[in-house]
Motif scaffolding. Structure first.
Motif, PDB file in Angstrom:
ATOM      1  N   ILE A 132       0.962  -1.228   0.012  1.00 29.41           N
ATOM      2  CA  ILE A 132       0.166  -0.047  -0.044  1.00 29.41           C
ATOM      3  C   ILE A 132       0.962   1.210  -0.023  1.00 29.41           C
ATOM      4  O   ILE A 132       1.750   1.569   0.836  1.00 29.41           O
ATOM      5  N   GLU A 133       0.650   2.103  -0.816  1.00 28.46           N
ATOM      6  CA  GLU A 133       1.489   3.176  -1.213  1.00 28.46           C
ATOM      7  C   GLU A 133       0.845   4.729  -0.952  1.00 28.46           C
ATOM      8  O   GLU A 133       0.086   4.732  -2.014  1.00 28.46           O
TER       9      GLU A 133
ATOM     10  N   ALA B 226      -5.851   8.954  -3.532  1.00 32.11           N
ATOM     11  CA  ALA B 226      -4.593   9.178  -3.923  1.00 32.11           C
ATOM     12  C   ALA B 226      -4.005   7.851  -3.419  1.00 32.11           C
ATOM     13  O   ALA B 226      -4.512   7.165  -2.657  1.00 32.11           O
ATOM     14  N   GLY B 227      -2.805   7.515  -4.161  1.00 33.32           N
ATOM     15  CA  GLY B 227      -2.003   6.459  -3.955  1.00 33.32           C
ATOM     16  C   GLY B 227      -2.582   5.072  -4.525  1.00 33.32           C
ATOM     17  O   GLY B 227      -3.533   5.184  -5.476  1.00 33.32           O
ATOM     18  N   ARG B 228      -1.765   4.018  -4.453  1.00 34.69           N
ATOM     19  CA  ARG B 228      -2.257   2.736  -5.256  1.00 34.69           C
ATOM     20  C   ARG B 228      -2.008   1.515  -4.279  1.00 34.69           C
ATOM     21  O   ARG B 228      -1.437   1.474  -3.221  1.00 34.69           O
ATOM     22  N   ILE B 229      -2.683   0.498  -4.847  1.00 38.66           N
ATOM     23  CA  ILE B 229      -2.384  -0.778  -4.082  1.00 38.66           C
ATOM     24  C   ILE B 229      -2.073  -1.764  -4.937  1.00 38.66           C
ATOM     25  O   ILE B 229      -2.437  -2.096  -5.956  1.00 38.66           O
ATOM     26  N   LEU B 230      -0.846  -2.299  -4.611  1.00 36.78           N
ATOM     27  CA  LEU B 230      -0.034  -3.369  -5.421  1.00 36.78           C
ATOM     28  C   LEU B 230      -0.414  -4.890  -4.882  1.00 36.78           C
ATOM     29  O   LEU B 230      -0.173  -5.174  -3.514  1.00 36.78           O
TER      30      LEU B 230
ATOM     31  N   MET C  62      -3.494  -3.082  -8.306  1.00 35.40           N
ATOM     32  CA  MET C  62      -4.996  -3.332  -8.332  1.00 35.40           C
ATOM     33  C   MET C  62      -5.850  -2.323  -8.109  1.00 35.40           C
ATOM     34  O   MET C  62      -7.143  -2.322  -8.182  1.00 35.40           O
ATOM     35  N   THR C  63      -5.603  -1.027  -8.004  1.00 39.50           N
ATOM     36  CA  THR C  63      -6.398   0.332  -7.606  1.00 39.50           C
ATOM     37  C   THR C  63      -7.453   0.328  -8.560  1.00 39.50           C
ATOM     38  O   THR C  63      -8.639   0.673  -8.253  1.00 39.50           O
TER      39      THR C  63
END
Length: 366
Positions: free
Chosen positions: A10-11, A61-65, A71-72
């Protein structure tokens, strides 16, 4: 033990609802085959974070890998994760077997494959004798196991659990905590649980992320968070903690006519308002100040509570504060094992010294 590979990264994940920032630039890594807990008070953003991992809520904002793949933008039904709700959401007109099989049927699995996988889940969750019952004829713990079996039968990469034990009574909760831990080890997938119950997180989780106001305050193993909190919030939120307020001087706190010695997070040299934090079970009582004791403060016993396996002694100490910074009636909690309590014969109104070792003291900024 070598560090497990990351399953979900999680970024910078952020989510706002109007002027409220529910999740604020969160960075986390969830590892292979671990039981991970999101812990915090109500409104800290833990359920919103879980729903973003599941795909039911989109981030601002941000993303989920997941395994390195972003996977965002992926829809919930296309993600190799499964979310188990607190309500369990079982179909009342279906039997246990039919409830567990439903997801596989929707995926178009063959009849033999469904029978085999459902049979494995019935055995693992010890539901085989109840396979033909409907939810109305099951106890709370049994319904919880059906919901868990239905989620696990689809073999998700990650299982997300939102307060799964919240509807159970205390005794059943404690039993199901161990059951969940056992099942997680058996199936060997990553579990992520949301809870506000500190004891529940300490019992089940391999690692815990403590959240406050949408931010991650500290991540670590249960013992690390309990013994070495990085902030006053974490120290006060996880378990019981005594705080002695004064002026920080490096790894010491000037308190009363002396100093209290301990360790500060990351070896930081503190200056200004600070607290010396110590757990109730680390304190000992003495009728006079022991010779050579580095950390000792005088007080008077005001209340004694018998808990069977231990004795909770409440001692009035000038300068003690509660976890929120208030005066807390200037009381300190001392937890004595039953055997030690019998030897001391402590009484309300007695003048005592509270003593403890510097190794058990955490010096934290106010």
């Amino acid at each position: 033990m070598s560090e497990r590979p990351t399953v979900i990264a999680i970024e910078g994940l952020t989510k706002r609802f109007g002027e409220i920032t529910a999740v604020d630039a969160v960075d986390l890594d969830l590892r292979e085959n671990e039981f991970f807990a999101l812990l915090g008070p109500s409104g800290c953003g833990k359920t919103t974070l879980l729903r973003m991992i599941a795909g039911f809520t989109g981030p601002d904002a941000g993303r989920i890998l997941l395994d390195g793949r972003d996977m965002t933008p992926v829809r919930p039904n296309r993600r190799p994760v499964n979310l188990m709700f607190q309500s369990y959401a079982l179909f009342p007109h279906m039997t246990v077997t039919q409830n567990i099989a439903y997801g596989l049927e929707m995926e178009g699995c063959g009849r033999d494959e469904i029978r085999r996988r459902v049979g494995e889940m019935l055995e693992m969750t010890e539901l085989s004798p109840l396979k033909d019952r409907k939810p109305e004829h099951l106890s709370g713990g049994q319904r919880q196991r059906v919901a868990l079996a239905r989620a696990l039968v689809k073999r998700p990469r990650v299982l997300l659990l939102d307060e799964p034990l919240g509807a159970l009574d205390k005794k059943l909760r404690e039993q199901m905590q161990l059951e969940l831990k056992r099942m997680q080890h058996e199936v060997g997938i990553t579990f992520v649980i949301v809870t506000h119950d500190q004891e529940e997180a300490l019992v089940m989780a391999d690692r815990i992320a403590v959240l406050k106001d949408g931010r991650v305050m500290q991540v670590g193993a249960p013992r690390e968070l309990y013994e070495y909190p990085a902030s006053r919030f974490v120290a006060g939120f996880i378990g019981k903690m005594n705080f002695f307020a004064g002026q920080g001087r490096g790894a010491e706190v000037a308190f009363g006519d002396g100093v209290l010695t301990g360790t500060a997070p990351g070896g930081v040299e503190l200056a200004g308002p600070a607290v010396a934090a110590v757990r109730p079970e680390r304190l000992r009582l003495a009728p006079q100040r022991p010779e050579g004791s580095l950390n000792a403060v005088p007080g008077r016993i005001v209340d004694i509570a018998y808990h069977g396996q231990d004795l909770n002694v409440h001692v009035e100490v000038r300068g003690a504060v509660d976890s929120a910074g208030g005066e807390a009636g200037a009381r300190v909690l001392v937890r004595l094992p039953a055997g030690e309590a019998e030897e001391g014969d402590w009484q309300a109104g007695q003048d005592v010294w509270c003593c403890w070792a510097p190794a058990h003291t955490r010096v934290l900024a106010m």
